[in-house]
Write an enzyme that holds these catalytic residues in place. Structure first.
Site, PDB file in Angstrom:
ATOM      1  CE  LYS A 245     -64.992  -0.485 -13.148  1.00  0.00           C
ATOM      2  NZ  LYS A 245     -65.561  -1.131 -14.341  1.00  0.00           N
TER       3      LYS A 245
ATOM      4  CD  GLU B 190     -78.272   7.964 -15.149  1.00  0.00           C
ATOM      5  OE1 GLU B 190     -79.133   8.343 -16.001  1.00  0.00           O
ATOM      6  OE2 GLU B 190     -77.598   6.923 -15.290  1.00  0.00           O
TER       7      GLU B 190
ATOM      8  CG  MET C 255     -96.340  30.018 -18.026  1.00  0.00           C
ATOM      9  SD  MET C 255     -97.549  31.116 -17.265  1.00  0.00           S
ATOM     10  CE  MET C 255     -97.353  30.694 -15.535  1.00  0.00           C
TER      11      MET C 255
ATOM     12  CG  PHE D 160     -67.750   2.459 -23.221  1.00  0.00           C
ATOM     13  CD1 PHE D 160     -68.634   2.740 -24.260  1.00  0.00           C
ATOM     14  CD2 PHE D 160     -68.241   1.852 -22.073  1.00  0.00           C
ATOM     15  CE1 PHE D 160     -69.976   2.421 -24.149  1.00  0.00           C
ATOM     16  CE2 PHE D 160     -69.590   1.525 -21.969  1.00  0.00           C
ATOM     17  CZ  PHE D 160     -70.459   1.809 -23.005  1.00  0.00           C
ATOM     18  CD  GLN D 161     -71.285   4.036 -20.128  1.00  0.00           C
ATOM     19  OE1 GLN D 161     -70.871   3.592 -19.061  1.00  0.00           O
ATOM     20  NE2 GLN D 161     -72.549   3.901 -20.517  1.00  0.00           N
TER      21      GLN D 161
END
Lengths: 579, 196
Positions: free
Chosen positions: A180, A68, A494, A130-131
């Site tokens: 959902k 993502e 760097m 869940f999630q």
């Protein structure tokens, strides 16, 4: 629920409503908003939306990324080359949290994004389902606006609001979290209405004439005026207006890395880059000018160095669309509020034609000092090792400054910004404010989707490339044509430079080993080669650019090269060191 | 510049999550909020936050701009103590037998303008409103008599010079509002570089 989010009640007799799902409403909103490309990754809580997308593949191109974070950086790259709003899909929980870095990056670099995240069913909110993550609260500090939808009826108006907020005023990322149940819920849809007004939100301040007049007077009286500009010129689509302004007033002009490419590199008034690794003259003369005109930039600490020694002698005119930026870091003498597309022409009209030849000559003299001390040997090295600068120099020659260059973060980024030549705006895509390593590869993919007719070259260090290397899979699957130029110094360069300069060469965990990048690319069916000597450099770059399709070129550069000049942290811009 | 007490008044849409959005503007800068109150305002559907903190004026001015930058915020003002009328409410729970037996307590409570809210056999709850010093003083006074519990509300404040938000809201609802709605009235009054 506030009124502005409700769909306007239309006369039921006149308006046909139809029953559609929340997910279908999301698709229709995208079509209405002119969305063409979505970067995303499916998952449990966003499945109804992906199911609706299945029927919209003709209208909406979905790019399946590998992570993502890749999706959101790609959307950023897309937004930056196209000027349009980038759109992202991610699922709940880890899918949503993986967006956070990109949201923070997009907020600080003012990139318009609309991110849609799936969320667990509304009745499960707060149950540690869940999630489930509280993505609204997680993303509040790194979004311009966010909102959780739990009822499908809200979707058309909320999305209209999201697109309006994301790409108006000072652009920024918006996240819409849709539970959902709202995705599957059927509701009476009565059409989509774009949003162009929110009573509590003012995209642009009103232009105040008195400030324009005061600014013009200061500029006309100035002996040593100096213009510095940032991404505001690009975001305001005001490149032409900006050029007209500096040309009429005859003022030397320097840029922040976010503003780079808004003014052609070869413009006679372009005196270079500001800030920590910027050019010598603009940094030194910031503390010598009498009027400092800042256009669409926010006086980041990497640009200003030590604030209490920054341009204290100068009267400061600040043009910005965001009122909160005025006086935030640097005290403004005259604030010119508003969209610079509107304010610059007003200012141009009032300023007198000038030619500050002697003043511009000062820039030239200091530029020569910089050429002698660092630029010449960076671009024309005599040692065996390749320098990053000479790679960029050859790249310039081969692309004629026409390519989009997408950089990651670190030495290669500073070197590219310093030495790349541009003739066209929206050509320099980089993570400026947040400094997100791993940005370049996915952003380059998005940049190519945003500007399909242009050559896109991602310039990445060996460290940053390994942070989002999985997006090679996205290149493979989409068959997109992006050029990957890895400047490999076998160090986290760097940080190593800082350790050399400020930590007595105690190289603490900067020695990074890399896989065989060419071989890795090959695994993804991406052609490539490695080059380590000067003799082969030009041909290798040529092969990369001419190859039909994506190509990875790994250039082995000197391990312990430093980027100079440098304004050390905590010092003044005029104390910039050349070596 | 010295730190002093400021009261920020924020008019907002009634939006879930906005409290957090405003609160993190302070916490991000490690600025302590002394008290924060969220309530309806004089206008239906518009919320009003009252936030108290100790800071320098320049920091407060910047905070106000950051607050106004939030999409769902209509307007934010900041004021010093003498520009507002303010009150805080305090509740004190004291054992009833102590009060019943000791006449002195009764007198004290009257002196402080306290009012009994609940009287039960075992305890009595008193309420008083006023400035911080006043409600604080009563704690000290009640402590010897077995103060069981004490709580004080956030500050609520009315801006003396304000004409309310009705007129202003009309301006917000126009596409082309007055300059003041958009611009920041504190602009260009600052002499030195900020040090926030």
């Amino acid at each position: 629920m506030q009124d502005t989010l409700k769909q306007p009640q239309k006369d039921a007799l006149l308006t046909k409503t139809e029953s559609i799902s929340g997910s279908e409403a999301v698709m229709r909103a995208f079509v209405e908003e002119g969305v063409e490309t979505i970067f995303g990754y499916p998952g449990g809580a966003i499945m109804p939306i992906y199911d609706a997308l299945y029927d919209y593949q003709q209208n909406l191109e979905h790019i399946l990324v590998r992570h993502e974070q890749g999706a959101i950086h790609a959307a950023q790259g897309y937004a930056r080359t196209s000027g349009r709003t980038g759109v992202v899909f991610a699922t709940s929980g880890p899918g949503a949290t993986n967006l956070v870095t990109g949201l923070a990056d997009a907020l600080i670099d003012s990139t318009p994004l609309v991110c849609i995240t799936g969320q667990v069913f509304a009745h499960l909110l707060g149950t540690d389902a869940f999630q489930e993550t509280d993505i609204i609260n997680i993303t509040t500090p790194c979004t311009k606006w966010n909102y959780q939808v739990t009822d499908a009826n809200e979707i058309p108006a909320v999305l209209a609001k999201a697109f309006f907020i994301a790409n108006s005023g000072r652009p920024g990322p918006v996240l819409i979290d849709i539970t959902k149940n709202a995705q599957v819920q059927k509701f009476d849809y009565s059409g989509y209405e774009k949003c162009n007004f929110i009573r509590s939100y003012r995209p642009k301040p009103i232009v105040r004439k008195e400030y324009i007049e005061q600014a013009a007077q200061l500029i006309n009286e100035a002996k040593k005026p100096f213009v510095i500009f940032g991404q505001g010129v690009i975001l305001g689509k005001a490149e032409k207006e900006f050029k007209a302004f500096i040309e009429k007033a005859g003022i030397p002009t320097a840029w922040t890395i976010m503003g780079l490419s808004a003014l052609p590199s070869n413009h006679p008034l372009n005196v270079g880059m500001l800030g920590m690794h910027g050019n010598y003259a603009p940094n030194v003369l910031t503390n010598d000018c009498d009027v400092l005109i800042a256009v669409g930039m926010r006086f980041d600490d990497r640009v200003t160095g030590r604030l209490d020694k920054y341009a204290r002698q100068a009267k400061v005119i600040h043009l910005d669309i965001d009122p909160a930026e005025i006086d935030k870091n640097v005290k403004t003498t005259v604030p010119v509020w508003g969209d610079c597309k509107e304010t610059l022409p007003l200012l141009t009209e009032l300023v007198q034609f000038r030619n500050h030849a002697a003043w511009i000559q000062r820039f030239k003299e200091l530029e020569q000092e910089e050429i002698d001390a660092c630029i010449y040997k960076e671009l024309n090295p005599t040692g065996d090792e390749l320098t990053m600068g000479e790679v960029i120099k050859v790249l310039n020659e081969l692309t004629n400054g026409e390519a989009v260059l997408v950089t990651d973060v670190g030495q290669h980024q500073m070197v590219t910004c310093r030495y790349a030549k541009f003739i066209q705006s929206k050509s320099n895509i980089t993570s400026g404010g947040l400094g997100t390593m791993g940005f370049a590869l996915p952003a380059a993919i998005g940049a190519k989707f945003g500007a399909p007719d242009r050559t896109v070259v991602a310039i990445i260090g060996d460290g940053g490339f390994q942070m989002t290397i999985q997006e090679l899979g996205t290149i493979m699957q989409t068959g997109i044509n992006v050029k990957l130029l890895i400047l490999n110094n076998s160090f986290l360069g760097m940080v190593r430079q800082w350790q050399e300069l400020f930590h007595s060469k105690r190289y603490s965990f900067v020695d990074i080993t890399s896989p065989d990048f060419v071989l890795v690319a090959k695994g993804y069916r991406i052609e490539g080669q490695r080059v380590a000597d000067r003799a082969g450099l030009r041909d290798a770059l040529k092969a990369m650019l001419e190859h039909d399709g994506s190509y990875l070129l790994e250039v082995m550069v000197g391990k312990e090269n430093n980027v100079f000049p440098m304004v050390e942290a905590g010092t003044s811009v005029s104390e910039i060191r050349l070596k | 510049m010295n730190k002093q007490e400021f009261t920020i008044t924020v008019y907002t849409e009634n939006q879930i999550g906005l409290l957090n959005r405003i609160a993190i503007i302070f916490s991000r800068r490690k600025i302590n909020i002394e008290s924060m109150n969220s309530s309806p305002s004089e206008i239906d559907g518009i919320h009003r936050f009252t936030i108290v903190m100790n800071e320098t004026e320049e920091v407060v001015r910047k905070l106000v701009r950051q607050i106004e930058k939030q999409v769902d915020v209509l307007k934010a003002y900041y004021n010093t103590g003498d520009e507002i009328v303010w009150q805080e409410l305090a509740l004190y729970k004291v054992p009833t037998d102590e009060i019943a037996e000791k006449v002195k307590v009764e007198r004290l409570l009257r002196e402080f303008g306290a009012r009994a809210v609940v009287i039960r056999k075992d305890y009595t709850v008193f309420e008083t409103t006023g400035h911080r010093e006043e409600t604080d003083k009563l704690i000290k006074v009640l402590e010897p008599y077995g103060l069981i519990e004490f709580v004080r509300s956030a500050r609520v404040a009315i801006i003396k010079e304000s004409n309310g938000f009705h007129e202003k809201l009309k301006e917000f609802e126009e596409l082309n509002p007055s300059v003041e709605v958009v611009a920041n009235e504190y602009l260009n009054k600052q002499e030195e570089v900020f040090d926030m």
